[in-house]
Design an enzyme around this catalytic site. Structure first.
Site, PDB file in Angstrom:
ATOM      1  N   ASN A 144      -1.886 -10.683   8.456  1.00  0.00           N
ATOM      2  CA  ASN A 144      -2.988  -9.671   8.671  1.00  0.00           C
ATOM      3  C   ASN A 144      -4.289 -10.082   8.008  1.00  0.00           C
ATOM      4  OD1 ASN A 144      -3.863  -6.634   9.016  1.00  0.00           O
ATOM      5  ND2 ASN A 144      -4.404  -7.247   6.787  1.00  0.00           N
ATOM      6  N   GLU A 145      -5.194 -10.154   8.812  1.00  0.00           N
ATOM      7  CA  GLU A 145      -6.487 -10.485   8.114  1.00  0.00           C
ATOM      8  C   GLU A 145      -6.841 -11.759   7.380  1.00  0.00           C
ATOM      9  OE1 GLU A 145      -8.644  -7.247   6.881  1.00  0.00           O
ATOM     10  OE2 GLU A 145      -8.108  -5.814   8.640  1.00  0.00           O
ATOM     11  N   GLU A 175      -5.344   1.765  -1.544  1.00  0.00           N
ATOM     12  CA  GLU A 175      -6.636   1.179  -0.802  1.00  0.00           C
ATOM     13  C   GLU A 175      -7.215   0.043  -1.511  1.00  0.00           C
ATOM     14  OE1 GLU A 175      -7.420   0.722   2.379  1.00  0.00           O
ATOM     15  OE2 GLU A 175      -9.256  -0.555   1.643  1.00  0.00           O
ATOM     16  N   TRP A 176      -6.340  -0.911  -1.949  1.00  0.00           N
ATOM     17  CA  TRP A 176      -6.574  -2.081  -2.547  1.00  0.00           C
ATOM     18  C   TRP A 176      -7.599  -2.061  -3.749  1.00  0.00           C
ATOM     19  CZ3 TRP A 176      -2.819  -4.821  -0.898  1.00  0.00           C
ATOM     20  CH2 TRP A 176      -2.383  -4.603   0.450  1.00  0.00           C
ATOM     21  N   HIS A 225       0.913  -9.322   4.708  1.00  0.00           N
ATOM     22  CA  HIS A 225      -0.154  -8.240   4.566  1.00  0.00           C
ATOM     23  C   HIS A 225      -0.575  -8.415   2.917  1.00  0.00           C
ATOM     24  CE1 HIS A 225      -2.438  -4.733   6.494  1.00  0.00           C
ATOM     25  NE2 HIS A 225      -3.059  -4.910   5.416  1.00  0.00           N
ATOM     26  N   GLU A 239      -5.322  -2.229  13.965  1.00  0.00           N
ATOM     27  CA  GLU A 239      -5.808  -0.938  12.843  1.00  0.00           C
ATOM     28  C   GLU A 239      -7.341  -0.643  13.389  1.00  0.00           C
ATOM     29  OE1 GLU A 239      -6.375  -2.729   8.808  1.00  0.00           O
ATOM     30  OE2 GLU A 239      -4.409  -3.342   8.751  1.00  0.00           O
ATOM     31  N   GLN A 262       0.748  -1.240   0.015  1.00  0.00           N
ATOM     32  CA  GLN A 262      -0.084   0.219   0.074  1.00  0.00           C
ATOM     33  C   GLN A 262       0.923   1.264  -0.175  1.00  0.00           C
ATOM     34  OE1 GLN A 262      -2.483  -1.505   3.384  1.00  0.00           O
ATOM     35  NE2 GLN A 262      -4.174  -0.607   2.019  1.00  0.00           N
ATOM     36  N   TYR A 282     -13.209  -2.236  11.944  1.00  0.00           N
ATOM     37  CA  TYR A 282     -13.820  -0.934  11.113  1.00  0.00           C
ATOM     38  C   TYR A 282     -15.319  -0.455  11.242  1.00  0.00           C
ATOM     39  CZ  TYR A 282      -9.137  -0.693   9.096  1.00  0.00           C
ATOM     40  OH  TYR A 282      -8.061  -0.682   8.979  1.00  0.00           O
TER      41      TYR A 282
HETATM   42  C1  FCB Z   1      -8.019  -3.581   6.449  1.00  0.00           C
HETATM   43  C2  FCB Z   1      -6.781  -3.892   5.784  1.00  0.00           C
HETATM   44  C3  FCB Z   1      -5.771  -2.514   5.355  1.00  0.00           C
HETATM   45  C4  FCB Z   1      -6.734  -1.545   5.014  1.00  0.00           C
HETATM   46  C5  FCB Z   1      -7.912  -1.180   5.755  1.00  0.00           C
HETATM   47  C6  FCB Z   1      -8.793  -0.216   5.329  1.00  0.00           C
HETATM   48  O1  FCB Z   1      -8.780  -4.645   6.278  1.00  0.00           O
HETATM   49  O2  FCB Z   1      -5.768  -4.540   6.625  1.00  0.00           O
HETATM   50  O3  FCB Z   1      -4.927  -2.867   4.640  1.00  0.00           O
HETATM   51  O4  FCB Z   1      -7.003  -1.507   3.472  1.00  0.00           O
HETATM   52  O5  FCB Z   1      -8.695  -2.418   5.859  1.00  0.00           O
END
Ligand code: FCB
Length: 463
Positions: free
Chosen positions: A176-177, A424-425, A132, A371, A31, A307
């Protein structure tokens, strides 16, 4: 006759966080780094995906991103000016092992070596995430996370990375996730590698967890002092909690968002209600004897990314959501809440409830928010970006963290997403999550109002 003093309304009482609470911010390699072809780096699945027309907003890519690879010194100086005590970043697998499983590329590790030194020289504790989402494309060509070997290659990456950085980095995160890697990457196809195959998604889920366990063992063997994994977790509500079908729908989505990732790591088994989905999608044979012992290798810290909350109901004939493979019959109604620039509903109680639930259901593992943050349509005016909505989001969520601690959750720190605006992906550079604004034409960094506000929070260790 008044019983409430006006100043009590005007000044809400001060909230202090526990002594030693860790404050910081997070980023991820693809990113922010750019330098996509430099010093031996090979393409990752995100380089590939961003070249497929229509996959990423306006065909943006991480080729240049924030050019952090070249500007890391300035970026670390900025972190220090902001008062960050911890910086969470990830290493790019295709820099460190350009052919995925083969020899180490020392030039790739050199970058992280310099970065870690720079952080330490500025009094900032580095927190390294191994994976990640930027899997080397060469490994995806061999099946990616559907291939069991990938789990072992992650452990090799872990060994190589800690061998170089372990003398200076105390805190290590394997993944990560993995929910995103498995279910957005292989089921909904919103993320790289963009596949839409539920079977692949469940294979990936298991192999990611196995990779976590193997990498955790490798990191421990390499001397890691604090070992962690980070999940994106939330509270899943039934629209009508009195309706058994709605409650079942909520249990299923909770299983796919939270427990499928937590239980194997922290309890040593898959949740009984979720295991049948591995069967149903033809992925059960991937779970071999002994895997769960590896996956449940003890960790020291659980990273929580939060989030938004989730709301579901049962609905006959509903197709479900592809990012929860197996969720047919589940409907995701609008939540009727204010939303961020991502259209993500805002509800900080989801964070406090999640933290309290984790400490209750999985006791003994300290938590860290790795995060939390929000995207808004930021506008640079002169030298200033006024972002009151982001400040309100942070403020609300930090109050929620504080409440969770009061309710008994063992929370050790908070890392804002993100240090600066970045790729942002699938949304490319359209969505800005940063404390620091990035002008992508000039690579100029401008701390937003939220950054100044956060600096004060850190200084006060409270609100
Ligand atoms: C999370 C990701 C991070 C970013 C945020 C907004 O899922 O880990 O890289 O994209 O969302």
């Amino acid at each position: 006759m008044t019983s409430v003093l006006p100043q009590e309304i005007a000044t809400p009482s001060r909230l202090s966080f526990p002594q030693g609470f860790r404050w910081g911010a997070a980023t991820a390699s693809y990113q922010i780094e750019g330098a996509a072809t430099e010093d031996g780096r090979t393409p990752s699945i995100w380089d590939t995906m961003s070249r497929e027309p229509g996959r990423v907003f306006r065909n943006h890519s991480g080729d240049v991103a924030c050019d952090h690879y070249h500007r890391y010194r300035d970026d670390v100086r900025l972190m220090s000016e902001l008062g960050l005590g911890t910086y969470r970043f990830s290493v790019a697998w295709p820099r460190i092992k350009p052919d995925g499983s083969g020899p180490v590329n020392p030039r790739g590790l050199d970058f992280y070596d310099r970065l870690v030194d720079e952080l330490l020289a500025n009094g900032i504790a580095p927190m390294v995430t191994l994976y990640h989402w930027d899997l080397p494309q060469v490994l995806e060509d061999r099946g990616g996370w559907t291939n069991r070997d990938t789990a072992y290659y992650l452990a090799d990456l872990a060994s190589a990375t800690i061998a170089r950085l372990g003398d200076r980095v105390a805190t290590w995160t394997t993944l990560n996730e993995p929910w995103c890697s498995a279910f957005l990457g292989y089921a909904s196809g919103d993320h790289a590698p963009g596949r839409r195959e539920p079977q692949a998604a469940y294979l990936a889920a298991h192999h990611l967890l196995l990779g976590h366990g193997l990498a955790a063992q490798a990191l421990r063997a390499g001397g890691a002092r604090e070992l962690s994994i980070t999940h994106v977790l939330t509270r899943v509500d039934a629209q009508n909690p009195h309706d058994a079908h709605d409650r079942d729908a909520a249990r299923l989505v909770d299983g796919l968002q939270n427990r499928i990732w937590l239980d194997p790591v922290l309890r040593g088994h898959y949740p009984a209600d979720i295991l049948p989905l591995f069967e149903r999608f033809g992925a059960a044979d991937a779970i071999r004897d002994g895997d769960l012992d590896v996956i449940s290798t003890p960790i020291d810290l659980l990273g929580v990314n939060y989030y938004q909350p989730a709301l579901v109901r049962a609905k006959v004939g509903a197709v479900g959501q592809a990012n929860y493979p197996g969720s047919e019959g589940v409907d995701f109604p609008p939540q009727g809440l204010p939303v961020t620039g991502m259209d993500w509903p805002i509800d900080a109680t989801g964070l406090s409830d999640t933290l309290v639930r984790l400490s209750r259901d999985y006791p003994g593992t300290p938590l860290m928010i790795t995060e939390n943050g929000s995207a808004y349509h930021d506008i640079l005016e002169g030298d200033r970006v006024a972002d009151p909505d982001r400040i309100a989001y942070f403020d609300g969520h930090l109050r929620a963290v504080h409440k969770a601690i009061e309710r008994g959750a063992d929370v050790r720190g908070y890392l804002a997403w993100s240090l600066m605006d970045n790729f942002e992906w699938a949304y490319g550079y359209d969505k800005r999550f940063g404390l620091v604004y990035v002008d992508y034409d000039t690579q100029r960094r401008v701390p937003k109002d939220s950054a100044r506000w956060y600096t004060q929070v850190i200084r006060d260790n409270g609100l």
